[in-house]
Motif scaffolding. Structure first.
Motif, PDB file in Angstrom:
ATOM      1  N   LYS A 198       0.831  -1.212   0.000  1.00  0.00           N
ATOM      2  CA  LYS A 198       0.000   0.000   0.000  1.00  0.00           C
ATOM      3  C   LYS A 198       0.862   1.258   0.000  1.00  0.00           C
ATOM      4  N   ALA A 199       1.948   1.194   0.769  1.00  0.00           N
ATOM      5  CA  ALA A 199       2.829   2.354   0.871  1.00  0.00           C
ATOM      6  C   ALA A 199       3.518   2.669  -0.449  1.00  0.00           C
ATOM      7  N   ARG A 200       3.581   1.698  -1.333  1.00  0.00           N
ATOM      8  CA  ARG A 200       4.206   1.904  -2.642  1.00  0.00           C
ATOM      9  C   ARG A 200       3.205   1.667  -3.768  1.00  0.00           C
ATOM     10  N   GLU A 201       1.942   1.977  -3.458  1.00  0.00           N
ATOM     11  CA  GLU A 201       0.863   1.971  -4.464  1.00  0.00           C
ATOM     12  C   GLU A 201       0.774   0.654  -5.223  1.00  0.00           C
ATOM     13  N   GLY A 202       1.073  -0.453  -4.560  1.00  0.00           N
ATOM     14  CA  GLY A 202       0.929  -1.767  -5.161  1.00  0.00           C
ATOM     15  C   GLY A 202       2.085  -2.210  -6.029  1.00  0.00           C
ATOM     16  N   ASN A 203       3.123  -1.381  -6.157  1.00  0.00           N
ATOM     17  CA  ASN A 203       4.280  -1.728  -6.979  1.00  0.00           C
ATOM     18  C   ASN A 203       5.169  -2.718  -6.207  1.00  0.00           C
ATOM     19  N   VAL A 204       5.247  -3.942  -6.696  1.00  0.00           N
ATOM     20  CA  VAL A 204       5.946  -5.015  -5.973  1.00  0.00           C
ATOM     21  C   VAL A 204       7.429  -4.710  -5.817  1.00  0.00           C
ATOM     22  N   ALA A 205       8.075  -4.264  -6.900  1.00  0.00           N
ATOM     23  CA  ALA A 205       9.514  -3.985  -6.849  1.00  0.00           C
ATOM     24  C   ALA A 205       9.825  -2.887  -5.831  1.00  0.00           C
ATOM     25  N   LYS A 206       9.019  -1.823  -5.833  1.00  0.00           N
ATOM     26  CA  LYS A 206       9.248  -0.722  -4.894  1.00  0.00           C
ATOM     27  C   LYS A 206       8.947  -1.142  -3.459  1.00  0.00           C
ATOM     28  N   ALA A 207       7.894  -1.940  -3.271  1.00  0.00           N
ATOM     29  CA  ALA A 207       7.561  -2.421  -1.928  1.00  0.00           C
ATOM     30  C   ALA A 207       8.662  -3.337  -1.404  1.00  0.00           C
ATOM     31  N   HIS A 208       9.226  -4.172  -2.288  1.00  0.00           N
ATOM     32  CA  HIS A 208      10.311  -5.075  -1.894  1.00  0.00           C
ATOM     33  C   HIS A 208      11.531  -4.281  -1.454  1.00  0.00           C
ATOM     34  N   LYS A 209      11.887  -3.256  -2.231  1.00  0.00           N
ATOM     35  CA  LYS A 209      13.033  -2.424  -1.849  1.00  0.00           C
ATOM     36  C   LYS A 209      12.775  -1.705  -0.533  1.00  0.00           C
ATOM     37  N   MET A 210      11.564  -1.179  -0.373  1.00  0.00           N
ATOM     38  CA  MET A 210      11.223  -0.479   0.865  1.00  0.00           C
ATOM     39  C   MET A 210      11.333  -1.404   2.066  1.00  0.00           C
ATOM     40  N   LEU A 211      10.822  -2.608   1.938  1.00  0.00           N
ATOM     41  CA  LEU A 211      10.856  -3.569   3.036  1.00  0.00           C
ATOM     42  C   LEU A 211      12.282  -3.997   3.344  1.00  0.00           C
ATOM     43  N   LEU A 212      13.076  -4.259   2.304  1.00  0.00           N
ATOM     44  CA  LEU A 212      14.477  -4.620   2.542  1.00  0.00           C
ATOM     45  C   LEU A 212      15.231  -3.492   3.220  1.00  0.00           C
ATOM     46  N   ASP A 213      15.004  -2.247   2.765  1.00  0.00           N
ATOM     47  CA  ASP A 213      15.664  -1.091   3.385  1.00  0.00           C
ATOM     48  C   ASP A 213      15.265  -0.972   4.851  1.00  0.00           C
ATOM     49  N   CYS A 214      13.997  -1.243   5.139  1.00  0.00           N
ATOM     50  CA  CYS A 214      13.523  -1.206   6.515  1.00  0.00           C
ATOM     51  C   CYS A 214      14.232  -2.257   7.366  1.00  0.00           C
ATOM     52  N   LEU A 215      14.342  -3.470   6.853  1.00  0.00           N
ATOM     53  CA  LEU A 215      14.985  -4.548   7.609  1.00  0.00           C
ATOM     54  C   LEU A 215      16.468  -4.266   7.828  1.00  0.00           C
ATOM     55  N   LYS A 216      17.115  -3.711   6.822  1.00  0.00           N
ATOM     56  CA  LYS A 216      18.533  -3.355   6.970  1.00  0.00           C
ATOM     57  C   LYS A 216      18.699  -2.241   7.998  1.00  0.00           C
ATOM     58  N   TRP A 217      17.784  -1.277   7.988  1.00  0.00           N
ATOM     59  CA  TRP A 217      17.796  -0.196   8.982  1.00  0.00           C
ATOM     60  C   TRP A 217      17.653  -0.767  10.385  1.00  0.00           C
ATOM     61  N   ARG A 218      16.796  -1.745  10.541  1.00  0.00           N
ATOM     62  CA  ARG A 218      16.593  -2.363  11.845  1.00  0.00           C
ATOM     63  C   ARG A 218      17.863  -3.067  12.325  1.00  0.00           C
ATOM     64  N   VAL A 219      18.504  -3.799  11.422  1.00  0.00           N
ATOM     65  CA  VAL A 219      19.726  -4.519  11.789  1.00  0.00           C
ATOM     66  C   VAL A 219      20.847  -3.530  12.118  1.00  0.00           C
ATOM     67  N   GLN A 220      21.035  -2.538  11.258  1.00  0.00           N
ATOM     68  CA  GLN A 220      22.143  -1.589  11.436  1.00  0.00           C
ATOM     69  C   GLN A 220      21.982  -0.752  12.696  1.00  0.00           C
ATOM     70  N   ASN A 221      20.741  -0.480  13.083  1.00  0.00           N
ATOM     71  CA  ASN A 221      20.498   0.366  14.252  1.00  0.00           C
ATOM     72  C   ASN A 221      20.046  -0.420  15.486  1.00  0.00           C
ATOM     73  N   GLU A 222      20.106  -1.761  15.400  1.00  0.00           N
ATOM     74  CA  GLU A 222      19.770  -2.647  16.523  1.00  0.00           C
ATOM     75  C   GLU A 222      18.372  -2.350  17.080  1.00  0.00           C
ATOM     76  N   ILE A 223      17.421  -2.149  16.180  1.00  0.00           N
ATOM     77  CA  ILE A 223      16.059  -1.824  16.595  1.00  0.00           C
ATOM     78  C   ILE A 223      15.421  -2.986  17.350  1.00  0.00           C
ATOM     79  N   ASP A 224      15.796  -4.206  17.016  1.00  0.00           N
ATOM     80  CA  ASP A 224      15.236  -5.358  17.728  1.00  0.00           C
ATOM     81  C   ASP A 224      15.573  -5.327  19.220  1.00  0.00           C
ATOM     82  N   ASP A 225      16.615  -4.586  19.593  1.00  0.00           N
ATOM     83  CA  ASP A 225      17.041  -4.511  20.995  1.00  0.00           C
ATOM     84  C   ASP A 225      16.587  -3.234  21.697  1.00  0.00           C
TER      85      ASP A 225
END
Length: 336
Positions: free
Chosen positions: A44-71
């Protein structure tokens, strides 16, 4: 877009099935057992575009790992007096639940000063509330109602919003960008309460800059919004500033234990205890050290930058003597 096709969901799921184990582990903290609903949010955040949603989600997960958001839920803001200062100047709290089971978060837009701590403490506090919502509040609501509850409602109190908000725009833009990029589509509806006199003028300027899906989420309520909000939640779940018949809000001394912004409110007591307990579970013999949990501050997204500049421009016009009252609405509310 109101709906996302099953085909798009399947395509994004297939792409996510290929991600490395480290990212998959943090993805589990994001979806909390509801991966499909999470994929839909990013689509929804990327208007249904699968490629853009995939990049957004991967960037989010990398941000979480790099900034230790899980902790981050094991990193208390101490001492308690400092955390109280953060709560007194960054007004947000859980007032209750809607009749459909969605958590209701109240935000004191006009009375938040953000002047008692560094930017990093406010960002840390905001992300901790996001994570507690997503990992504790929403899963508990889902279990209670026996269906996925993955979004919340927000009631924004505009009482007291003044030209001093000019100094807060940078921080608000940072926080909003964190939400836009990493917690998309977590808010079902934004309800605007106690809108000041010039709200409509500023809203006309900001509204066209928002994405259509965000504009549709915003409902401006008359006065305190009490009557309208009672259609979707019980009186006990109304934010304290909506319980009067007219408009207006106040600080802690006026509302006492009903004030969901206060550190003395059960929500913040439970949140703070949870974070301290998580620290002790992880590092039982280590003393808690004072210091903010630094998260890399994001560059404002193009839309966020444009909105912030527009708000700042409008504020400058009022400040330079447009003859309008010394209050305004124009908070950047796009995003999550």
């Amino acid at each position: 877009m109101a709906t996302v096709s099953q085909e798009a969901i399947n395509e994004l799921q297939a792409l996510m099935d290929r991600v490395e184990e480290l990212l998959m582990r943090t993805f589990e903290n994001v979806h909390q057992g509801y991966p499909k609903e999470t994929l839909v949010r990013f689509l929804k955040a990327r208007e249904g575009n699968v490629a853009k949603a995939h990049k957004m989600l991967l960037d989010c997960l990398k941000w979480r790992v790099q900034n230790e958001i899980d902790d981050i839920l094991s990193k208390p803001i101490i001492p308690a007096d400092l955390y109280r200062s953060v709560r007194d100047s960054q007004l947000i709290g859980l007032s209750g639940y809607s009749k459909e089971g969605l958590p209701v978060f109240a935000i004191g837009v006009g009375l938040s000063s953000f002047d008692k701590a560094s930017v990093h403490y406010y960002v840390q506090s905001h992300i901790q509330i996001n994570e507690y919502r997503d990992r504790v509040i929403l899963p508990s609501a889902s279990k209670r109602h026996r269906r996925p509850i993955t979004t919340c409602l927000k009631v924004l109190d505009m009482t007291g919003l003044r030209l001093s908000a000019l100094s807060q725009i940078k921080l608000l833009t940072i926080i909003s960008t964190v939400d836009d990029l990493n917690y998309p589509e977590k808010t079902n509806t934004y309800y605007i309460a106690n809108a000041p006199y010039i709200f409509s003028a500023c809203w006309k300027v900001v509204k066209p800059l928002l994405q259509e899906r965000t504009r549709k989420k915003v409902q401006v309520l008359p006065g305190s919004g009490r009557d309208d909000l009672l259609k979707i939640m019980d009186y006990s779940s109304l934010p304290h500033f909506c319980k009067g018949e007219g408009s207006g809000s106040g600080r802690h001394s006026t509302y006492g234990p009903e004030n969901c912004y206060s550190l003395d409110h059960p929500f913040h007591q439970q949140l703070y205890s949870y974070i301290n307990d998580q620290f002790l579970l992880r590092e039982p013999v280590q003393p808690i050290k004072q210091g903010s949990f630094h998260v890399a501050l994001p560059e404002a997204a193009a839309e966020g930058t444009e909105i912030a500049k527009t708000i700042e421009s409008e504020l400058q016009k009022f400040e330079n003597g447009s003859g309008m009252p010394d209050s305004l609405d124009g908070l950047k509310i796009n995003g999550d």
